[in-house]
Design an enzyme around this catalytic site. Structure first.
Site, PDB file in Angstrom:
ATOM      1  N   GLY A 227       0.674  -1.283   0.082  1.00 17.39           N
ATOM      2  CA  GLY A 227       0.154  -0.028   0.148  1.00 17.39           C
ATOM      3  C   GLY A 227       0.880   1.159   0.077  1.00 17.39           C
ATOM      4  O   GLY A 227       2.096   1.288  -0.511  1.00 17.39           O
TER       5      GLY A 227
ATOM      6  N   GLY B 285       5.667   4.522  -8.629  1.00 15.38           N
ATOM      7  CA  GLY B 285       6.440   3.376  -8.723  1.00 15.38           C
ATOM      8  C   GLY B 285       5.343   2.388  -8.777  1.00 15.38           C
ATOM      9  O   GLY B 285       5.653   1.154  -9.787  1.00 15.38           O
ATOM     10  N   HIS B 286       4.568   2.110  -8.163  1.00 15.71           N
ATOM     11  CA  HIS B 286       3.603   1.060  -7.844  1.00 15.71           C
ATOM     12  C   HIS B 286       2.692   1.091  -9.296  1.00 15.71           C
ATOM     13  O   HIS B 286       2.368   0.117  -9.736  1.00 15.71           O
ATOM     14  CB  HIS B 286       2.680   1.041  -6.658  1.00 15.71           C
ATOM     15  CG  HIS B 286       3.309   1.134  -5.515  1.00 15.71           C
ATOM     16  ND1 HIS B 286       3.629   1.994  -4.523  1.00 15.71           N
ATOM     17  CD2 HIS B 286       4.089  -0.155  -4.670  1.00 15.71           C
ATOM     18  CE1 HIS B 286       4.382   1.480  -3.454  1.00 15.71           C
ATOM     19  NE2 HIS B 286       4.546   0.259  -3.544  1.00 15.71           N
TER      20      HIS B 286
ATOM     21  N   HIS C  21       2.388   5.007  -4.753  1.00 17.94           N
ATOM     22  CA  HIS C  21       2.949   5.953  -5.522  1.00 17.94           C
ATOM     23  C   HIS C  21       3.223   5.445  -7.062  1.00 17.94           C
ATOM     24  O   HIS C  21       2.950   4.525  -7.417  1.00 17.94           O
ATOM     25  CB  HIS C  21       4.432   6.302  -4.965  1.00 17.94           C
ATOM     26  CG  HIS C  21       5.476   5.278  -4.721  1.00 17.94           C
ATOM     27  ND1 HIS C  21       5.863   4.745  -5.628  1.00 17.94           N
ATOM     28  CD2 HIS C  21       5.833   4.584  -3.664  1.00 17.94           C
ATOM     29  CE1 HIS C  21       6.795   3.562  -5.370  1.00 17.94           C
ATOM     30  NE2 HIS C  21       6.826   3.813  -3.984  1.00 17.94           N
TER      31      HIS C  21
ATOM     32  N   SER D 282       7.563   4.589  -0.531  1.00 21.54           N
ATOM     33  CA  SER D 282       6.447   4.912   0.331  1.00 21.54           C
ATOM     34  C   SER D 282       7.253   5.671   1.514  1.00 21.54           C
ATOM     35  O   SER D 282       6.438   6.513   2.171  1.00 21.54           O
ATOM     36  CB  SER D 282       5.709   3.796   0.813  1.00 21.54           C
ATOM     37  OG  SER D 282       5.127   3.155  -0.290  1.00 21.54           O
TER      38      SER D 282
ATOM     39  N   ASP E 240      14.023  -2.908  -4.524  1.00 27.65           N
ATOM     40  CA  ASP E 240      14.479  -3.768  -3.659  1.00 27.65           C
ATOM     41  C   ASP E 240      15.054  -5.000  -4.232  1.00 27.65           C
ATOM     42  O   ASP E 240      14.543  -6.165  -4.557  1.00 27.65           O
ATOM     43  CB  ASP E 240      13.167  -4.179  -2.987  1.00 27.65           C
ATOM     44  CG  ASP E 240      12.493  -3.067  -2.242  1.00 27.65           C
ATOM     45  OD1 ASP E 240      13.068  -2.707  -1.158  1.00 27.65           O
ATOM     46  OD2 ASP E 240      11.433  -2.609  -2.950  1.00 27.65           O
TER      47      ASP E 240
ATOM     48  N   GLY F 132       9.592  -4.478  -8.105  1.00 28.02           N
ATOM     49  CA  GLY F 132      10.535  -3.474  -8.463  1.00 28.02           C
ATOM     50  C   GLY F 132      11.796  -3.803  -7.936  1.00 28.02           C
ATOM     51  O   GLY F 132      11.965  -4.342  -7.055  1.00 28.02           O
TER      52      GLY F 132
ATOM     53  N   LEU G 287      11.775   3.421 -10.566  1.00 23.87           N
ATOM     54  CA  LEU G 287      11.282   4.589 -11.254  1.00 23.87           C
ATOM     55  C   LEU G 287      11.639   5.650 -10.287  1.00 23.87           C
ATOM     56  O   LEU G 287      11.602   5.620  -9.041  1.00 23.87           O
ATOM     57  CB  LEU G 287       9.714   4.678 -11.080  1.00 23.87           C
ATOM     58  CG  LEU G 287       8.991   5.735 -11.748  1.00 23.87           C
ATOM     59  CD1 LEU G 287       9.392   5.683 -13.323  1.00 23.87           C
ATOM     60  CD2 LEU G 287       7.436   5.942 -11.682  1.00 23.87           C
TER      61      LEU G 287
END
Length: 286
Positions: free
Chosen positions: A36, A41-42, A39, A191, A155, A152, A181
């Site tokens: 959650g 990137g998600h 942003h 986040s 990580d 992503g 991103l």
């Protein structure tokens, strides 16, 4: 124009029934696992998922087992309704929002441990973190049963841990990494960036700048040791501290390397005030 219809699931059985119906119709299903606080990137992951498959499922679950006792589980940002609105606008087909009891019912006593790639780097500073990640991702993959799952590359160690778990356990899913991103100044989207004060936010892009400088040095044939020492000093001068690690590692095994004579990754984790930032960058072989 995005399809703003979004099906919300909180239990496994109806979610599996819907995914099974999609797959029976010949539709490929792509999972985007998140915690959650979404942003851009998600949302880039959702966009990539829509390119890869006919149906996209995004999960939202702040996983307690990957947080240490002194970490930020209780204050990790949560805004479910905003997240759902963003997913709908992005064109996701379904959102899966399990609660803790669904993921870890009473008597739950199974954990997934991944050796080697989970050692060192974040694994050295966050004991139990990657076991929590591997366990919850294995459960999500089993619950949703997608064809593809996207993670992503910010990580990066986590991505390798998940790939290894999926390979070793013969899970029938393809794991794909999606490039990080960034903001215009180079800061990787996260986040946790919302924790940064205005002054810290101005300093934060130095992390990416240092990684880029090391990458240029490696491409020119310089040895990693000197580049890393200079990079650490630059981060500390910019206000980062402690710098938990700044390393050059093999891109597949995360073994330490001294020169970029194979695909390598430069990885860093450092605090800026109370906020822990991580980032990584691929280095070009000279």
């Amino acid at each position: 124009m995005s399809d703003t219809s979004l099906i919300r699931f909180e239990a496994v059985a109806p979610l599996r029934a819907q995914v099974a119906a999609w797959r029976a119709a010949g539709e490929r299903v792509v999972l985007v696992p998140t915690m959650g606080a979404l942003h851009a990137g998600h949302l880039a992951l959702v966009a990539r998922a829509r390119e890869l498959g006919r149906r996209t499922v995004a999960s939202i679950f702040v996983n307690p087992t990957q947080f240490g006792p002194t970490e930020d589980f209780s204050r990790y940002p949560r805004d479910t309704e905003t997240d759902l609105a963003l997913l709908a606008e992005a064109g996701a087909d379904a959102a899966y929002l399990p609660d803790v009891a669904t993921m870890y019912p009473p008597g739950f006593s199974t954990r997934v441990e991944v050796d080697e790639v989970s050692q060192g780097l974040c694994g050295a500073f966050r004991p139990g973190h990657f076991s929590g990640v591997a366990t919850v991702v294995t459960k999500l993959l089993n619950q949703v049963q997608p064809d593809i799952a996207l993670f992503g590359e910010k990580d990066y160690q986590q991505l390798l841990v998940i790939r290894r778990a999926v390979r070793d356990l013969d899970l029938p899913v393809e794991i794909q990494g999606v490039p990080t991103l960034r903001e215009a100044d180079g800061l990787a989207l996260s986040s946790r960036n919302r924790y940064l004060s205005p002054e810290e936010r101005r300093a934060a892009p130095r992390l990416h700048a240092v990684l880029a400088s090391i990458a240029r040095g490696l491409a020119a044939g310089a040895e990693a040791g000197l580049l890393l020492a200079e990079g650490r000093a630059e981060l500390e001068a910019a206000g980062f501290g402690p710098v938990q690690y700044l390393e050059v590692r093999d891109a597949e095994t995360l073994a330490p390397v001294e020169r970029a004579d194979r695909p390598v990754r430069i990885l860093a984790a450092a605090y800026l005030g109370r906020t822990r930032l991580i980032d990584n960058l691929a280095a070009v072989t000279p």
